[in-house]
Design a protein around this motif. Structure first.
Motif, short mmCIF file in Angstrom:
data_model
loop_
_atom_site.label_atom_id
_atom_site.label_comp_id
_atom_site.label_asym_id
_atom_site.label_seq_id
_atom_site.Cartn_x
_atom_site.Cartn_y
_atom_site.Cartn_z
N THR A 27 0.80 -1.18 -0.03
CA THR A 27 0.04 0.00 0.07
C THR A 27 0.76 1.29 -0.01
O THR A 27 0.70 2.05 -0.98
CB THR A 27 -0.92 0.04 1.42
OG1 THR A 27 -1.72 -1.11 1.13
CG2 THR A 27 -1.83 1.34 1.27
N LEU A 31 1.82 3.74 -3.21
CA LEU A 31 1.20 5.10 -3.32
C LEU A 31 2.38 6.08 -3.40
O LEU A 31 2.13 6.97 -4.39
CB LEU A 31 0.83 5.20 -1.64
CG LEU A 31 0.24 6.55 -1.51
CD1 LEU A 31 -0.93 6.88 -2.59
CD2 LEU A 31 -0.39 6.55 -0.14
N ASN A 230 -12.18 2.82 -7.82
CA ASN A 230 -10.85 2.24 -7.96
C ASN A 230 -10.88 0.99 -8.90
O ASN A 230 -9.73 0.49 -8.91
CB ASN A 230 -10.51 1.88 -6.41
CG ASN A 230 -10.05 3.18 -5.65
OD1 ASN A 230 -8.96 3.77 -5.75
ND2 ASN A 230 -10.95 3.87 -4.99
N LEU A 276 -6.92 9.04 -6.44
CA LEU A 276 -6.64 8.87 -5.01
C LEU A 276 -7.20 10.14 -4.38
O LEU A 276 -7.99 9.87 -3.58
CB LEU A 276 -5.27 8.75 -4.59
CG LEU A 276 -4.68 8.88 -3.03
CD1 LEU A 276 -5.49 7.53 -2.63
CD2 LEU A 276 -3.37 8.75 -2.86
#
Length: 297
Positions: A27, A31, A230, A276
């Motif tokens: 994650t 990111l 998403n 995001l």
């Protein structure tokens, strides 16, 4: 057994550290990598890269396709939330409140699409929408409604709308079970008291069932919104590839096209950052809009 503070901290570390490592790898690292790559012009197929600063973000705001992809995503969000929640609630109430003998069988039937791969669902519905062999056009022909036949996924006016039905069909089962769990926990005495007070079944639903399963409804709506913003690119990629003429491109499918088909990896990473940010803002707004005081009777 009495444990010392050291033993407690070691136990907590044993439980949390592996989870944090996995969270960081799958994650946090993607990111921050995506954010980092968004400042570069790179193809993704080689190590060559050129720092371009905010050029990718400037290009993002000038890209005429981006507003359309955002609208397509929110169109799917709105239609899926409405369609899934209405159908899931209807089925959940029917299977819990109406004494249907075959209720366990229907649970399996409605939940079955949730265990299928999204790719399989996309291929299945692409065949159903096939203009020559598909069930929809064949059914319309059988009913004598040939004028309603069309190339559903090849028509710019109907392609996006055609994605709604398989998206709803694939998502009903999970939220049906979630709502059924909430309804099953409601004490029968509430319905008995409402009945004594003269409330009919429809009033019982609005005054008893709906308020008491609101936490499950809120979780369901948030989950649908997050997964759509998403993950809707998968069914889009399988069924239409974003076509015809970009009529079904969502943010995720446009990212895939830019990063992995046109090798604009840096620009694709910029679109990922946009997804995001939009997802976070949407969830925060929904958290405020869906906030309700806990209901107790």
């Amino acid at each position: 057994m009495v444990q010392s503070k050291k033993q407690k901290y070691l136990f907590l570390a044993f439980c949390l550290v592996p989870t944090f490592i996995l969270f960081s790898i799958f994650t946090l690292y993607p990111l921050f990598s995506g954010l980092y790559y968004s400042f570069f012009d790179m193809s993704g197929s080689s190590q060559a890269r050129e720092f371009v600063g905010l050029d990718n973000y400037i290009r993002l705001f000038k890209d005429e396709i981006i507003p359309a992809t955002i609208w397509h995503d929110y169109f799917l969000v709105i239609t899926k939330v409405i369609g899934i929640m209405i159908m899931a609630m209807f089925i959940a109430v029917a299977l819990t409140q109406l004494k249907i003998k075959e209720a366990p069988f229907y649970r399996i039937i409605f939940f079955f699409p949730n265990i299928m791969s999204v790719v399989v669902i996309g291929i299945l519905w692409a065949f159903i929408y096939n203009p020559d062999l598909g069930l929809i056009n064949s059914g319309l022909e059988f009913l004598g409604l040939e004028e309603w036949q069309r190339a559903w996924l090849g028509n710019e006016d109907w392609a996006l709308t055609s994605l709604v039905l398989p998206s709803i069909w694939a998502g009903i089962g999970l939220f049906m079970l979630l709502l059924m769990g909430g309804i099953a926990n409601i004490s029968k005495s509430y319905y008995e008291a409402a009945h004594i007070d003269g409330a009919n079944e429809w009033q019982q639903f609005w005054k008893v069932t709906l308020p008491l399963v609101w936490p499950q409804i809120k979780i369901s709506i948030l989950y649908i919104v997050i997964t759509t913003l998403n993950g809707s690119f998968i069914i889009v990629q399988v069924m239409t590839g974003g076509g015809p003429n970009n009529a079904t491109h969502v943010m995720g499918s446009y990212l895939y096209q830019q990063a992995f088909q046109q090798y604009n990896f840096g620009y694709g990473a910029t679109i990922g950052v946009m997804i995001l940010v939009i997802s976070l803002i949407t969830v925060l707004i929904l958290q405020l809009l869906l906030k309700r005081d806990k209901v107790e009777y």
